[in-house]
Write a protein that holds these residues in place. Sequence first.
Motif, PDB file in Angstrom:
ATOM      1  N   ARG A 223      39.752  35.933  42.871  1.00  0.00           N
ATOM      2  CA  ARG A 223      39.384  36.183  41.484  1.00  0.00           C
ATOM      3  C   ARG A 223      40.437  36.844  40.863  1.00  0.00           C
ATOM      4  NH1 ARG A 223      36.206  39.554  38.444  1.00  0.00           N
ATOM      5  NH2 ARG A 223      36.275  41.237  39.951  1.00  0.00           N
ATOM      6  N   GLN A 224      40.817  37.860  41.335  1.00  0.00           N
ATOM      7  CA  GLN A 224      41.855  38.854  40.564  1.00  0.00           C
ATOM      8  C   GLN A 224      43.268  38.424  40.521  1.00  0.00           C
ATOM      9  OE1 GLN A 224      41.575  43.103  41.594  1.00  0.00           O
ATOM     10  NE2 GLN A 224      39.363  42.859  42.409  1.00  0.00           N
ATOM     11  N   LEU A 225      43.460  37.450  41.924  1.00  0.00           N
ATOM     12  CA  LEU A 225      45.054  37.270  42.077  1.00  0.00           C
ATOM     13  C   LEU A 225      44.971  35.440  42.209  1.00  0.00           C
ATOM     14  CD1 LEU A 225      46.031  39.974  44.475  1.00  0.00           C
ATOM     15  CD2 LEU A 225      46.668  39.780  42.237  1.00  0.00           C
ATOM     16  N   PRO A 226      44.489  34.831  41.270  1.00  0.00           N
ATOM     17  CA  PRO A 226      44.164  33.435  41.402  1.00  0.00           C
ATOM     18  C   PRO A 226      45.843  32.634  41.553  1.00  0.00           C
ATOM     19  CG  PRO A 226      43.871  34.002  39.078  1.00  0.00           C
ATOM     20  CD  PRO A 226      43.936  35.248  39.833  1.00  0.00           C
ATOM     21  N   ASN A 227      46.824  33.188  41.248  1.00  0.00           N
ATOM     22  CA  ASN A 227      48.071  32.627  41.173  1.00  0.00           C
ATOM     23  C   ASN A 227      48.464  32.518  43.016  1.00  0.00           C
ATOM     24  OD1 ASN A 227      48.408  32.242  38.645  1.00  0.00           O
ATOM     25  ND2 ASN A 227      49.372  34.239  38.417  1.00  0.00           N
TER      26      ASN A 227
ATOM     27  N   GLU B 127      38.275  46.818  47.687  1.00  0.00           N
ATOM     28  CA  GLU B 127      39.167  47.830  47.136  1.00  0.00           C
ATOM     29  C   GLU B 127      40.626  47.235  47.478  1.00  0.00           C
ATOM     30  OE1 GLU B 127      38.431  49.679  44.767  1.00  0.00           O
ATOM     31  OE2 GLU B 127      36.304  49.632  44.917  1.00  0.00           O
TER      32      GLU B 127
ATOM     33  N   SER C 190      43.226  45.794  45.316  1.00  0.00           N
ATOM     34  CA  SER C 190      43.860  46.573  44.242  1.00  0.00           C
ATOM     35  C   SER C 190      45.286  47.097  44.768  1.00  0.00           C
ATOM     36  CB  SER C 190      43.265  48.050  44.074  1.00  0.00           C
ATOM     37  OG  SER C 190      41.869  47.735  43.208  1.00  0.00           O
TER      38      SER C 190
ATOM     39  N   SER D 232      47.619  44.105  45.048  1.00  0.00           N
ATOM     40  CA  SER D 232      48.157  43.724  43.979  1.00  0.00           C
ATOM     41  C   SER D 232      49.395  44.987  43.261  1.00  0.00           C
ATOM     42  CB  SER D 232      47.036  43.777  42.860  1.00  0.00           C
ATOM     43  OG  SER D 232      47.437  43.514  41.212  1.00  0.00           O
TER      44      SER D 232
ATOM     45  N   ARG E  71      45.008  45.652  35.760  1.00  0.00           N
ATOM     46  CA  ARG E  71      44.476  45.161  37.231  1.00  0.00           C
ATOM     47  C   ARG E  71      42.674  45.847  37.220  1.00  0.00           C
ATOM     48  NH1 ARG E  71      48.641  48.532  39.643  1.00  0.00           N
ATOM     49  NH2 ARG E  71      50.406  47.233  39.936  1.00  0.00           N
TER      50      ARG E  71
ATOM     51  N   LEU F 148      40.810  43.447  35.226  1.00  0.00           N
ATOM     52  CA  LEU F 148      40.707  42.062  35.653  1.00  0.00           C
ATOM     53  C   LEU F 148      39.459  42.273  36.882  1.00  0.00           C
ATOM     54  CD1 LEU F 148      44.200  40.772  35.817  1.00  0.00           C
ATOM     55  CD2 LEU F 148      42.302  39.794  34.440  1.00  0.00           C
ATOM     56  N   LYS F 149      39.590  43.320  37.481  1.00  0.00           N
ATOM     57  CA  LYS F 149      38.468  43.790  38.523  1.00  0.00           C
ATOM     58  C   LYS F 149      37.011  43.679  37.839  1.00  0.00           C
ATOM     59  CE  LYS F 149      37.838  47.033  42.259  1.00  0.00           C
ATOM     60  NZ  LYS F 149      38.078  48.202  42.685  1.00  0.00           N
TER      61      LYS F 149
ATOM     62  N   SER G 152      49.773  37.140  33.258  1.00  0.00           N
ATOM     63  CA  SER G 152      50.639  36.875  34.526  1.00  0.00           C
ATOM     64  C   SER G 152      49.661  36.817  35.570  1.00  0.00           C
ATOM     65  CB  SER G 152      51.604  37.627  34.399  1.00  0.00           C
ATOM     66  OG  SER G 152      51.209  38.837  35.048  1.00  0.00           O
ATOM     67  N   LYS G 153      48.898  37.618  35.569  1.00  0.00           N
ATOM     68  CA  LYS G 153      47.802  37.574  36.928  1.00  0.00           C
ATOM     69  C   LYS G 153      46.841  36.462  36.906  1.00  0.00           C
ATOM     70  CE  LYS G 153      48.900  41.696  38.956  1.00  0.00           C
ATOM     71  NZ  LYS G 153      49.634  41.485  39.876  1.00  0.00           N
ATOM     72  N   VAL G 154      45.994  36.678  35.648  1.00  0.00           N
ATOM     73  CA  VAL G 154      44.993  35.546  35.419  1.00  0.00           C
ATOM     74  C   VAL G 154      45.241  34.840  34.313  1.00  0.00           C
ATOM     75  CG1 VAL G 154      42.396  35.235  35.181  1.00  0.00           C
ATOM     76  CG2 VAL G 154      43.466  37.213  36.957  1.00  0.00           C
ATOM     77  N   PRO G 155      45.955  33.626  34.622  1.00  0.00           N
ATOM     78  CA  PRO G 155      46.135  32.809  33.016  1.00  0.00           C
ATOM     79  C   PRO G 155      45.108  32.308  32.265  1.00  0.00           C
ATOM     80  CG  PRO G 155      47.725  32.165  34.941  1.00  0.00           C
ATOM     81  CD  PRO G 155      46.579  33.046  35.583  1.00  0.00           C
TER      82      PRO G 155
END
Lengths: 275, 275
Positions: free
Chosen positions: A24-28, A211, A214, A217, B101, B104-105, B132-135
Amino acid sequence: MNNGAIGFIDSGVGGLTVVKEAMRQLPNEQLIYLGDTARCPYGPRPADQVVQFTWEMSFFLLKKNIKMLVIACNTATAVALEEIREKLDIPVVGVIMPGSRAALKATKSNQIGVIGTLGTIKSSSYKNALKSKVPSIEVQSLACPKFVPIVESSEYHSSVAKKVVSETLRPLKTRASLDTLILGCTHYPLLRPLIQNEMGSQVKLIDSGAETVSEVSVLLDYFNLAAQPRKNKPANAFYTTGSAAMFKEIANDWLELETINVEHAKIGGNERDQT
Amino acid sequence: MNNGAIGFIDSGVGGLTVVKEAMRQLPNEQLIYLGDTARCPYGPRPADQVVQFTWEMSFFLLKKNIKMLVIACNTATAVALEEIREKLDIPVVGVIMPGSRAALKATKSNQIGVIGTLGTIKSSSYKNALKSKVPSIEVQSLACPKFVPIVESSEYHSSVAKKVVSETLRPLKTRASLDTLILGCTHYPLLRPLIQNEMGSQVKLIDSGAETVSEVSVLLDYFNLAAQPRKNKPANAFYTTGSAAMFKEIANDWLELETINVEHAKIGGNERDQT
């Protein structure tokens, strides 16, 4: 920028709580997960054996050229994080410090509870982490050895689960001023509704796995390792040392993803000597 | 382990929101703060000048042998973080990625609002960080140039403040599905009750400064820089380029500490050439 994958290891399905948040937080990012379901639970095992199993899982993922390793298992973090972080040249992240930091941020009463496996609680890792940051903090720890088997056998919606959770948590409920409870095992978020119900809505539950994203990230950014958005991102990959079908069932039920690809993985042998 | 101090710089008193959280979550650490109150606000200034002022503040703290530098100011982070991080050999932390961050969380609707100074909003730093994190994230940005002067002049409890906050935030209130709002200026948490009241309780406010303490804590641990608990920990120190008395009044009111030591600091001159 680095489009390599992030590796996640756990004793079973529990670490999927971390993966779910990471998706969810780091879809790339491409994620590769390995659950050692065949040898789960790790909680009651001797520390030496857990360290060995954790190395075996790490080697499996290192061969897939991961750029970061997340030990998404509290028991393994407690006994193996330091050694693995020291020996590998990629960032290695555990789940105990992230859970501790989030709890210290959340508490107002300075009384924090920790539940985990026998191995995690016996290591005092959470207590030490919390007190190293805030020496005045009061910590109440409780081992819940029955919780992991309930989750791994998909019994977490059952009435048996409700009864076990209620009986196990009784000693914590006498601490009226405890306002924060660390779910110090990545399996426990599957029991979250039952745990919240037992503890009452005034107690904030900290999901140590979630957690952890985080910290992942922060380190991705700090070391300039974050992946770029790209159309041809390779699919996330899931491996288990146990039954791929059973793993997939829990993963689907829980990550709400019907299309994930789960493969059986064979690990073991003393590859630790190869470092 | 490293018992050196952590340095914090801001255009004025706003960065004290970060210090307040750091004092609570990292009580073993000695903190040294410098607020450039005499030249505040930074928001409307040209980027080049903000970069120069940020270097001047950094040099003041580097002479005090800090082990980590926190740019606790969104405007300065937006234009100077990258350059300063690259040139210094201690970890340098800004406030924009931590706030992004956390947002986005927190968001469920994938619609995030950002309020900040003219400089911060014009830089698009939050929008770029979030995307950049979630386009797929939707970002609604709004400059609030009247907020900092209200805080720096201690007017944040007044009816004028209420009116200004209400009028300024009007364009954001039409976005019904916005569920998360980043307070993209470390001054804004002093206006938090007014902002929450205007936006409604369904909107989660993200205090970018407070979230920054999580990144500080991660990097302290990762680089083994955390201080040990010690009885003779030096007192936290506060410096301002403006009136020490006025700075102390706000700090006391807000950090609820009556005994902090505030000194006047003289900075300036083009020390950047000395790197």
